[in-house]
Design an enzyme around this catalytic site. Structure first.
Site, PDB file in Angstrom:
ATOM      1  N   ASP A  54      -6.793   3.917   1.390  1.00 60.53           N
ATOM      2  CA  ASP A  54      -7.719   3.122   2.197  1.00 60.53           C
ATOM      3  C   ASP A  54      -6.929   2.499   3.332  1.00 60.53           C
ATOM      4  O   ASP A  54      -5.936   1.798   3.100  1.00 60.53           O
ATOM      5  CB  ASP A  54      -8.384   2.035   1.352  1.00 60.53           C
ATOM      6  CG  ASP A  54      -9.409   2.613   0.388  1.00 60.53           C
ATOM      7  OD1 ASP A  54      -9.775   3.791   0.550  1.00 60.53           O
ATOM      8  OD2 ASP A  54      -9.840   1.885  -0.529  1.00 60.53           O
TER       9      ASP A  54
ATOM     10  N   LYS B  68      -9.435 -10.855  -3.559  1.00 57.21           N
ATOM     11  CA  LYS B  68     -10.086  -9.836  -4.384  1.00 57.21           C
ATOM     12  C   LYS B  68      -9.407  -9.706  -5.741  1.00 57.21           C
ATOM     13  O   LYS B  68      -8.210  -9.980  -5.889  1.00 57.21           O
ATOM     14  CB  LYS B  68     -10.092  -8.478  -3.673  1.00 57.21           C
ATOM     15  CG  LYS B  68      -8.755  -7.973  -3.147  1.00 57.21           C
ATOM     16  CD  LYS B  68      -8.979  -6.728  -2.279  1.00 57.21           C
ATOM     17  CE  LYS B  68      -7.702  -6.315  -1.569  1.00 57.21           C
ATOM     18  NZ  LYS B  68      -7.910  -5.139  -0.682  1.00 57.21           N
TER      19      LYS B  68
ATOM     20  N   ASN C  27      -5.913   4.644  -4.088  1.00 59.04           N
ATOM     21  CA  ASN C  27      -6.819   4.899  -5.202  1.00 59.04           C
ATOM     22  C   ASN C  27      -6.386   6.139  -5.973  1.00 59.04           C
ATOM     23  O   ASN C  27      -6.243   7.217  -5.399  1.00 59.04           O
ATOM     24  CB  ASN C  27      -8.244   5.100  -4.676  1.00 59.04           C
ATOM     25  CG  ASN C  27      -8.783   3.838  -4.027  1.00 59.04           C
ATOM     26  OD1 ASN C  27      -9.379   3.010  -4.694  1.00 59.04           O
ATOM     27  ND2 ASN C  27      -8.566   3.686  -2.734  1.00 59.04           N
TER      28      ASN C  27
ATOM     29  N   ARG D 179     -15.645   3.845   6.488  1.00 59.98           N
ATOM     30  CA  ARG D 179     -16.768   3.112   5.904  1.00 59.98           C
ATOM     31  C   ARG D 179     -16.975   1.858   6.756  1.00 59.98           C
ATOM     32  O   ARG D 179     -16.163   0.941   6.719  1.00 59.98           O
ATOM     33  CB  ARG D 179     -16.472   2.733   4.452  1.00 59.98           C
ATOM     34  CG  ARG D 179     -16.605   3.855   3.433  1.00 59.98           C
ATOM     35  CD  ARG D 179     -15.367   4.715   3.243  1.00 59.98           C
ATOM     36  NE  ARG D 179     -14.125   3.979   3.043  1.00 59.98           N
ATOM     37  CZ  ARG D 179     -13.615   3.650   1.855  1.00 59.98           C
ATOM     38  NH1 ARG D 179     -14.239   3.973   0.745  1.00 59.98           N
ATOM     39  NH2 ARG D 179     -12.457   3.025   1.773  1.00 59.98           N
TER      40      ARG D 179
ATOM     41  N   LYS E 241      -4.630  -1.667  -6.473  1.00 58.33           N
ATOM     42  CA  LYS E 241      -4.322  -2.731  -5.514  1.00 58.33           C
ATOM     43  C   LYS E 241      -2.812  -2.929  -5.378  1.00 58.33           C
ATOM     44  O   LYS E 241      -2.302  -3.184  -4.289  1.00 58.33           O
ATOM     45  CB  LYS E 241      -4.971  -4.053  -5.953  1.00 58.33           C
ATOM     46  CG  LYS E 241      -6.479  -4.005  -6.186  1.00 58.33           C
ATOM     47  CD  LYS E 241      -7.255  -3.795  -4.909  1.00 58.33           C
ATOM     48  CE  LYS E 241      -8.753  -4.049  -5.088  1.00 58.33           C
ATOM     49  NZ  LYS E 241      -9.426  -3.111  -5.991  1.00 58.33           N
TER      50      LYS E 241
ATOM     51  N   GLU F 186      -5.191  -0.077   0.066  1.00 56.55           N
ATOM     52  CA  GLU F 186      -5.213   0.332  -1.339  1.00 56.55           C
ATOM     53  C   GLU F 186      -4.809   1.799  -1.438  1.00 56.55           C
ATOM     54  O   GLU F 186      -4.969   2.558  -0.482  1.00 56.55           O
ATOM     55  CB  GLU F 186      -6.610   0.176  -1.953  1.00 56.55           C
ATOM     56  CG  GLU F 186      -7.065  -1.242  -2.152  1.00 56.55           C
ATOM     57  CD  GLU F 186      -8.430  -1.320  -2.849  1.00 56.55           C
ATOM     58  OE1 GLU F 186      -8.817  -0.355  -3.548  1.00 56.55           O
ATOM     59  OE2 GLU F 186      -9.106  -2.345  -2.670  1.00 56.55           O
TER      60      GLU F 186
ATOM     61  N   ARG G 168     -17.159  -6.064   4.100  1.00 54.85           N
ATOM     62  CA  ARG G 168     -16.788  -4.955   3.216  1.00 54.85           C
ATOM     63  C   ARG G 168     -17.391  -3.662   3.753  1.00 54.85           C
ATOM     64  O   ARG G 168     -18.591  -3.591   3.996  1.00 54.85           O
ATOM     65  CB  ARG G 168     -17.290  -5.206   1.792  1.00 54.85           C
ATOM     66  CG  ARG G 168     -16.769  -6.477   1.168  1.00 54.85           C
ATOM     67  CD  ARG G 168     -17.462  -6.775  -0.145  1.00 54.85           C
ATOM     68  NE  ARG G 168     -18.895  -6.937   0.030  1.00 54.85           N
ATOM     69  CZ  ARG G 168     -19.770  -7.012  -0.983  1.00 54.85           C
ATOM     70  NH1 ARG G 168     -19.332  -6.918  -2.227  1.00 54.85           N
ATOM     71  NH2 ARG G 168     -21.053  -7.168  -0.756  1.00 54.85           N
TER      72      ARG G 168
END
Length: 318
Positions: free
Chosen positions: A277, A164, A287, A229, A129, A285, A237
């Site tokens: 992301d 979050k 990852n 997504r 994050k 983000e 989400r």
């Protein structure tokens, strides 16, 4: 198998529990098998330190492309991890004390010459994050705090806000608070554990309706297709683990621009496999622990992302 076959170890969640149809780690292992590499299996608890050397209670691993029988494990044996040429650290978050201790142990093998993917120093430094916060011109308005007054002020300024935790994955613990601030107090209280834990608040991006796109980078270079997504009805989400639907799309000019902004630092840190992301025009983000979505992109686009990563690893081993 050749005596000189590359020895690859994988540290992962229990292989019997993975989702056969979409698991990325399995794709990586299939790609290593296709190269004739020897595979060894470890769970986080199988790592230990003995007289200053990183050791593993390892099991020889065979993987198969068979939904009813996708692996075989050999008997346990104690092995210095430095006997492995490469170790894939594929333990899923949370990045908790156990994860960080495992990374420290892998660092001992790394210092003896084993290639760890991704490198242990980067895993310790790059919170998924917070890493993106270094690229302030690429991210939505964000605050990180455990102070209720700071978090409330941010929500009052921006209205629609996402809250979050800093160590979650798969969409767990994510809350969307509307302009009216309903339930804000309880969300802040719960996520910050009454002011003891830092969390992230981010301006809500309405483009999430078109999807939260995972862009994969192998050795700093982007795969030309991402996986959007798309949230299910009534969700904010897009995570597949939260019921999102994955649709592959070609990267846009903006996506490539975002990649160019982060690529120098990703290369500098030696990160070989990374997932950005992106929602709309913004990175949310970066990852680095166990990026996923390989199988979905490969299935829809005919790519071989795992094969690319194994080729990059082979090149790095030299």
């Amino acid at each position: 198998m050749s005596q000189n076959a590359i020895k690859l170890g994988v540290v992962m969640d229990p292989i019997s529990d993975l989702a056969y149809k979409k698991d990325t780690t399995l794709a990586l292992l299939w790609a290593a098998k296709a190269k004739g590499w020897t595979l060894y299996y470890l769970e986080q608890e199988d790592l230990y330190l003995y007289e200053g050397r990183a050791m593993g209670s390892v099991r020889a691993l065979e993987v198969h492309q068979d939904a009813s029988h996708w692996f075989d494990l050999g008997e346990r044996e104690a092995m210095p991890l430095a006997e492995l040429d490469v170790i894939l650290m594929r333990k899923d978050p949370p990045v908790d004390e156990h994860f960080l201790n495992a990374v420290h142990l892998l660092g001992f093998a790394e210092r003896e010459g084993t290639l760890v993917v991704n490198p242990t120093r980067a895993l310790l430094e790059c919170n998924e994050k917070l890493f993106a916060q270094q690229f302030a011109h690429c991210i939505p308005a964000t605050v990180v705090s455990c102070n209720a007054a700071v978090l409330r002020a941010f929500q009052a300024e921006h209205g629609d806000t996402i809250f979050k935790p800093l160590d979650g994955m798969g969409g767990s613990g994510i809350f969307h608070i509307g302009p009216d601030g309903r339930n804000l107090g309880s969300v802040i209280e719960q996520l910050t554990e009454r002011g003891q834990r830092q969390i992230m608040a981010q301006r809500y991006l309405p483009e999430i309706k078109e999807g939260d796109t995972r862009i994969l980078l192998v050795d700093g270079e982007p795969i030309p297709f991402g996986l959007a997504r798309i949230p299910s009805a009534g969700e904010t989400r897009g995570n597949l683990a939260a019921g999102g639907r994955g649709v592959s799309r070609a990267l846009t000019d903006r996506d490539y621009w975002l990649v160019e902004q982060v690529k120098p630092m990703i290369r500098e840190k030696g990160l070989m496999f990374v997932g950005l992301d992106v929602i709309g025009d913004s990175i949310t983000e970066i990852n680095v622990t166990s990026p996923t979505c390989v199988r979905e992109i490969d299935d829809q686009r005919g790519t071989d992302i795992a094969g690319k990563l194994m080729a990059a690893i082979e090149s790095r081993l030299g």
